[in-house]
Design a protein around this motif. Structure first.
Motif, PDB file in Angstrom:
ATOM      1  N   ARG A  85       0.819  -1.214   0.000  1.00  0.00           N
ATOM      2  CA  ARG A  85       0.000   0.000   0.000  1.00  0.00           C
ATOM      3  C   ARG A  85       0.857   1.270   0.000  1.00  0.00           C
ATOM      4  O   ARG A  85       0.342   2.369   0.121  1.00  0.00           O
ATOM      5  N   SER A  86       2.189   1.108  -0.127  1.00  0.00           N
ATOM      6  CA  SER A  86       3.080   2.257   0.071  1.00  0.00           C
ATOM      7  C   SER A  86       3.047   3.254  -1.072  1.00  0.00           C
ATOM      8  O   SER A  86       3.135   4.456  -0.868  1.00  0.00           O
ATOM      9  N   VAL A 101      -5.715  -8.272  -0.510  1.00  0.00           N
ATOM     10  CA  VAL A 101      -6.364  -7.247   0.307  1.00  0.00           C
ATOM     11  C   VAL A 101      -5.794  -5.861   0.024  1.00  0.00           C
ATOM     12  O   VAL A 101      -6.507  -4.854   0.078  1.00  0.00           O
ATOM     13  N   LEU A 102      -4.512  -5.808  -0.306  1.00  0.00           N
ATOM     14  CA  LEU A 102      -3.846  -4.525  -0.511  1.00  0.00           C
ATOM     15  C   LEU A 102      -4.324  -3.810  -1.767  1.00  0.00           C
ATOM     16  O   LEU A 102      -4.062  -2.617  -1.945  1.00  0.00           O
ATOM     17  N   GLY A 140      -7.216  -2.863  -2.427  1.00  0.00           N
ATOM     18  CA  GLY A 140      -8.180  -1.832  -2.063  1.00  0.00           C
ATOM     19  C   GLY A 140      -7.602  -0.771  -1.152  1.00  0.00           C
ATOM     20  O   GLY A 140      -8.349   0.068  -0.630  1.00  0.00           O
ATOM     21  N   GLN A 141      -6.283  -0.786  -0.964  1.00  0.00           N
ATOM     22  CA  GLN A 141      -5.649   0.156  -0.044  1.00  0.00           C
ATOM     23  C   GLN A 141      -4.550   0.960  -0.723  1.00  0.00           C
ATOM     24  O   GLN A 141      -3.596   1.393  -0.091  1.00  0.00           O
ATOM     25  N   GLN A 142      -4.690   1.187  -2.024  1.00  0.00           N
ATOM     26  CA  GLN A 142      -3.697   1.960  -2.754  1.00  0.00           C
ATOM     27  C   GLN A 142      -3.857   3.458  -2.493  1.00  0.00           C
ATOM     28  O   GLN A 142      -4.956   3.934  -2.201  1.00  0.00           O
ATOM     29  N   PRO A 143      -2.757   4.231  -2.583  1.00  0.00           N
ATOM     30  CA  PRO A 143      -2.850   5.674  -2.390  1.00  0.00           C
ATOM     31  C   PRO A 143      -3.813   6.310  -3.382  1.00  0.00           C
ATOM     32  O   PRO A 143      -3.863   5.915  -4.554  1.00  0.00           O
ATOM     33  N   GLU A 144      -4.595   7.273  -2.922  1.00  0.00           N
ATOM     34  CA  GLU A 144      -5.568   7.918  -3.790  1.00  0.00           C
ATOM     35  C   GLU A 144      -4.908   8.636  -4.958  1.00  0.00           C
ATOM     36  O   GLU A 144      -5.493   8.781  -6.026  1.00  0.00           O
TER      37      GLU A 144
END
Length: 217
Positions: free
Chosen positions: A25-26, A46-47, A49-53
């Motif tokens: 997610r970095s 799972v990651l 859906g957690q990417q930087p906008e």
């Protein structure tokens, strides 16, 4: 990031593709090449859906040892703090080289083979055991020497820069210590000025506990 900026190619084609292996997610590659289209690859779905906008590109769930891309399709491939987590690291390296286009770059960051935690012996009483921390981080090896990586890639890197040097290792020691949040905050504040001074005085040849590397295909 300063070390990575110093080894990365300064300019790439605006339409070039970039692959960040083990990006999680970095979104580090998106900071390196703002506005570029970046494919982030990680083994944990799972990651996705957690990417930087702010990141542009897509997320692919796959294994670094079996990249689902054709040969030579990326201008830059990154492995930031990834290889020390992969048992079959030589397979991952060959896959990274395979999908890098001719004259493209593979960028790597990794701890040294002889790094230790905590860096400062005085912190040992309030820090977890090193092996305990390595298991928590998912390390399968401590890190690499320059010679180890040259052997893996079949050649010496084009350039390299050390980072996490003696002046700023204190923050790393405190960050993963068993100290309560309040005490960590107090130590951060007390050490901020001398650490900032030490950081600005670091030369490009000052040895650190981690290194950023660049190989040109």
């Amino acid at each position: 990031m300063r070390a990575i900026h110093r080894v990365a190619p300064a300019a790439i084609d605006a339409n070039a593709r970039i692959l960040e292996i083990g990006g999680g997610r970095s979104g580090m590659a998106s900071y390196l090449y703002r506005g570029a289209t970046i494919t982030t690859l990680d083994i944990d779905p799972v990651l996705g859906g957690q990417q930087p906008e702010s990141a542009r590109g897509d997320f692919v769930c796959a294994d670094a040892r079996n990249l689902p891309f054709p040969d030579g399709c990326f201008a830059v491939v990154t492995l930031f703090d990834v290889l020390e987590h992969i048992e079959e690291d030589s397979v991952a390296v060959q896959e990274a080289l395979r999908v890098t286009r001719k004259a493209g770059y593979v960028l790597v960051s990794t701890p040294h083979a002889d790094w230790h935690y905590p860096f400062y012996p005085a912190m040992q009483r309030v820090c977890p055991q090193e092996l305990e921390l390595m298991r928590e981080w998912g390390h399968v090896r401590r890190g690499y020497s320059h010679a180890d990586l040259a052997l893996l890639f079949g050649d010496a890197p084009q350039t390299s820069r050390d980072f996490r040097k003696s002046g700023d290792c204190f923050f790393h020691d405190v960050a993963f210590s068993r100290l309560r949040r309040r005490w960590r905050g107090m130590l951060y504040a007390a050490a901020a000025l001398p650490t900032a001074i030490a950081y600005t005085l670091h030369g490009t040849s000052t040895r650190g506990t981690e290194t950023a590397f660049a190989w040109r295909r």
